[in-house]
Design a protein around this motif. Structure first.
Motif, short mmCIF file in Angstrom:
data_model
loop_
_atom_site.label_atom_id
_atom_site.label_comp_id
_atom_site.label_asym_id
_atom_site.label_seq_id
_atom_site.Cartn_x
_atom_site.Cartn_y
_atom_site.Cartn_z
N ALA A 112 0.84 -1.19 0.00
CA ALA A 112 0.00 0.00 0.00
C ALA A 112 0.87 1.24 0.00
N VAL A 113 0.32 2.32 -0.54
CA VAL A 113 1.04 3.59 -0.57
C VAL A 113 0.87 4.26 0.78
N PRO A 114 1.93 4.84 1.35
CA PRO A 114 1.81 5.53 2.65
C PRO A 114 0.81 6.67 2.59
N SER A 115 0.28 7.01 3.75
CA SER A 115 -0.72 8.07 3.84
C SER A 115 -0.09 9.43 3.54
N PHE A 116 -0.95 10.45 3.46
CA PHE A 116 -0.48 11.80 3.14
C PHE A 116 0.51 12.31 4.18
N GLY A 117 0.18 12.15 5.45
CA GLY A 117 1.07 12.63 6.51
C GLY A 117 2.41 11.92 6.50
N VAL A 118 2.39 10.62 6.28
CA VAL A 118 3.64 9.85 6.24
C VAL A 118 4.50 10.29 5.07
N GLN A 119 3.89 10.55 3.93
CA GLN A 119 4.66 10.96 2.76
C GLN A 119 5.25 12.36 2.95
N VAL A 120 4.52 13.24 3.64
CA VAL A 120 5.07 14.57 3.94
C VAL A 120 6.29 14.43 4.84
N LEU A 121 6.19 13.60 5.87
CA LEU A 121 7.31 13.39 6.78
C LEU A 121 8.50 12.75 6.06
N LEU A 122 8.23 11.82 5.15
CA LEU A 122 9.32 11.20 4.38
C LEU A 122 10.00 12.23 3.48
N TYR A 123 9.21 13.10 2.88
CA TYR A 123 9.76 14.16 2.02
C TYR A 123 10.69 15.06 2.81
N ILE A 124 10.22 15.50 3.98
CA ILE A 124 11.03 16.37 4.84
C ILE A 124 12.27 15.64 5.32
N ALA A 125 12.12 14.36 5.68
CA ALA A 125 13.25 13.58 6.21
C ALA A 125 14.34 13.40 5.15
N VAL A 126 13.95 13.13 3.91
CA VAL A 126 14.94 12.93 2.84
C VAL A 126 15.68 14.22 2.55
N LEU A 127 14.95 15.34 2.45
CA LEU A 127 15.62 16.62 2.20
C LEU A 127 16.52 17.01 3.37
N SER A 128 16.09 16.71 4.59
CA SER A 128 16.94 16.99 5.75
C SER A 128 18.18 16.12 5.73
N LEU A 129 18.02 14.87 5.33
CA LEU A 129 19.16 13.97 5.25
C LEU A 129 20.20 14.45 4.24
N ILE A 130 19.76 15.16 3.21
CA ILE A 130 20.67 15.66 2.20
C ILE A 130 21.38 16.94 2.67
N PHE A 131 20.63 17.84 3.31
CA PHE A 131 21.18 19.15 3.64
C PHE A 131 21.86 19.22 5.00
N ILE A 132 21.48 18.38 5.94
CA ILE A 132 22.06 18.47 7.29
C ILE A 132 23.57 18.23 7.29
N PRO A 133 24.10 17.19 6.62
CA PRO A 133 25.57 17.03 6.63
C PRO A 133 26.30 18.23 6.04
N LEU A 134 25.78 18.81 4.96
CA LEU A 134 26.42 19.98 4.36
C LEU A 134 26.41 21.16 5.32
N ASN A 135 25.27 21.41 5.95
CA ASN A 135 25.18 22.54 6.87
C ASN A 135 26.01 22.32 8.13
N SER A 136 26.09 21.07 8.58
CA SER A 136 26.88 20.78 9.77
C SER A 136 28.35 21.10 9.54
N VAL A 137 28.85 20.76 8.36
CA VAL A 137 30.24 21.06 8.05
C VAL A 137 30.46 22.56 7.94
N LEU A 138 29.51 23.28 7.33
CA LEU A 138 29.64 24.74 7.21
C LEU A 138 29.66 25.41 8.59
N VAL A 139 28.75 24.99 9.46
CA VAL A 139 28.70 25.58 10.80
C VAL A 139 29.97 25.24 11.59
N ALA A 140 30.44 24.00 11.45
CA ALA A 140 31.67 23.60 12.14
C ALA A 140 32.86 24.43 11.66
#
Length: 232
Positions: free
Chosen positions: A41-69
């Protein structure tokens, strides 16, 4: 700090060498369409929104962590940090009183840059058929089934109407393109103004005016002290 910086830097370097749009598309296509928690089954609307945010965060957090460090490391190299340690300042006081006023303007710069990159990435994902909240299939003007965004955000609307560029209704795709372009240009203008203020501030602070006391120069040349009106 160094123990965390090395693995984050390795992850950030690997992400830089891999196309961000392709990486986000592969992860979101697998997560939202094939399903992570449910196999049949396809995940619900809320689950897909959370997955979208989680994937984008997974991409940008390492880059931003290095910049802040890197920014924190540059501040730690300044002479007044060593002077504060010599006078007995603890780690928390150095962070709150010395590092934070220098770091907050840079965090604003990083935030605006990431905002622009996120808008561009969302637009690319929308064209590729990856929408926030998932995809539903509806009939279009030509009575054929087409993918539609469940949330109706601008990037999803752009993806929905992208094919109309090649029909007699090209203006339908121009509407989200214009709004996204104006939003990106507005953020870019804010970024340019902020970088101009910070660069001019750094140049003035580097000038050695022997006739002006250090206390007078430091108090007059930091526009970001407006963020802390009650602190010296």
């Amino acid at each position: 700090m160094k123990e965390l910086k090395r693995p984050l830097k390795s992850v950030a370097d690997s992400i830089n060498y891999f196309p961000t749009t392709l990486l986000a598309f592969l992860l979101l296509n697998w997560a939202t369409r094939q399903g992570v928690f449910m196999q049949d089954a396809v995940p619900s609307f809320g689950v897909q929104v959370l997955l979208y945010i989680a994937v984008l965060s997974l991409i940008f957090i390492p880059l931003n962590s290095v910049l802040v460090a890197n920014e924190v490391e540059l501040i730690y190299r300044k002479e007044f940090i060593e002077c504060s340690r010599t006078l007995g300042a603890g780690t928390w006081r150095i962070i709150s009183k010395h590092i934070r006023p220098f770091l907050i303007p840079q965090l604003f710069v990083i935030f605006i840059r990431d905002f622009i990159q996120t808008l561009i990435l969302m637009s690319h994902l929308g064209i590729l058929g990856i929408f926030i909240g998932g995809t539903v299939f509806k009939k279009n003007l030509f009575s054929s089934s087409t993918a539609s965004s469940r949330s109706g955000e601008w990037a999803g609307t752009l993806g929905m109407w992208w094919d109309y560029l090649w029909t007699s209704y090209p203006w339908m795709a121009f509407i989200p393109i214009i709004f996204l372009t104006l939003l990106i240009l507005a953020a870019k203008a804010m970024l340019d103004s902020l970088e101009t203020v910070l660069s001019s501030e750094e140049q003035v602070l580097q000038v050695k005016d022997e006739g002006i006391p250090e206390s007078a120069r430091a108090g007059a040349l930091l526009p970001f002290r407006l963020l802390y009106p009650n602190k010296e």
